[in-house]
Design a protein around this motif. Structure first.
Motif, short mmCIF file in Angstrom:
data_model
loop_
_atom_site.label_atom_id
_atom_site.label_comp_id
_atom_site.label_asym_id
_atom_site.label_seq_id
_atom_site.Cartn_x
_atom_site.Cartn_y
_atom_site.Cartn_z
N SER A 1 -5.70 2.72 -0.80
CA SER A 1 -5.69 3.59 0.37
C SER A 1 -6.07 5.03 0.00
N ARG A 2 -5.97 5.38 -1.28
CA ARG A 2 -6.41 6.72 -1.71
C ARG A 2 -7.90 6.89 -1.50
N ALA B 1 -0.04 5.30 -0.83
CA ALA B 1 -1.02 6.29 -1.26
C ALA B 1 -0.49 7.23 -2.34
N TYR C 1 0.84 -1.19 0.00
CA TYR C 1 0.00 0.00 0.00
C TYR C 1 0.88 1.24 0.00
#
Length: 144
Positions: free
Chosen positions: A25-26, A18, A16
């Protein structure tokens, strides 16, 4: 070699990031940075007092109580936001078969962990709003 579901989750967690456009996770960052999410988490966390730092213990609230606390939120937006928080496991929804039906919401452990950060963000915003407004005025005066 066969990879178990737990191993796949552990590997995905490592991956993960971003800063990558495809990272899920965005979507989560988008959700938790929403003002209504922050205010709902703060309300359920016992932070409905307007004074920074003043807080009660987390508690379950009925839909109508949350709606009253969040001045300006539409019924549609509140319902959508509560559903998304429930879907993400940040709060639980309890329906009590009364007349009329009573629906209450309460933070989960995951929601409580996020609430601690949203409490600080809300407090920071309230504490520094005067400075931000002064900076906006100053900026606007120099750019027009």
């Amino acid at each position: 070699m066969t990879t178990t579901a737990a191993q796949k989750r552990a590997q995905a967690k490592v991956e993960y990031n971003a800063f990558l456009a495809v990272c899920p996770s965005r979507q989560l960052l988008d959700r938790i940075s929403d003002k209504w999410v922050v205010l709902i988490l703060c309300a359920l966390g016992g932070d409905a007092s307007p004074s920074p730092g003043a807080a009660d213990a987390p508690k379950a609230l009925r839909y109508s109580e949350i709606s009253r606390l969040l001045a300006g939120v539409s019924q549609k937006m509140l319902t959508q936001t509560l559903r998304s928080l429930e879907r993400d496991g940040l709060l639980t929804r309890t329906v009590t078969p009364t007349v009329p039906v009573t629906v209450s919401y309460e933070l989960t452990d995951l929601g409580l962990s996020l609430h601690h950060m949203t409490r600080e963000i809300r407090s920071w915003a309230q504490t520094h709003m005067t400075e931000v407004l002064a900076n906006r005025e100053n900026y606007n005066a120099h750019t027009t």
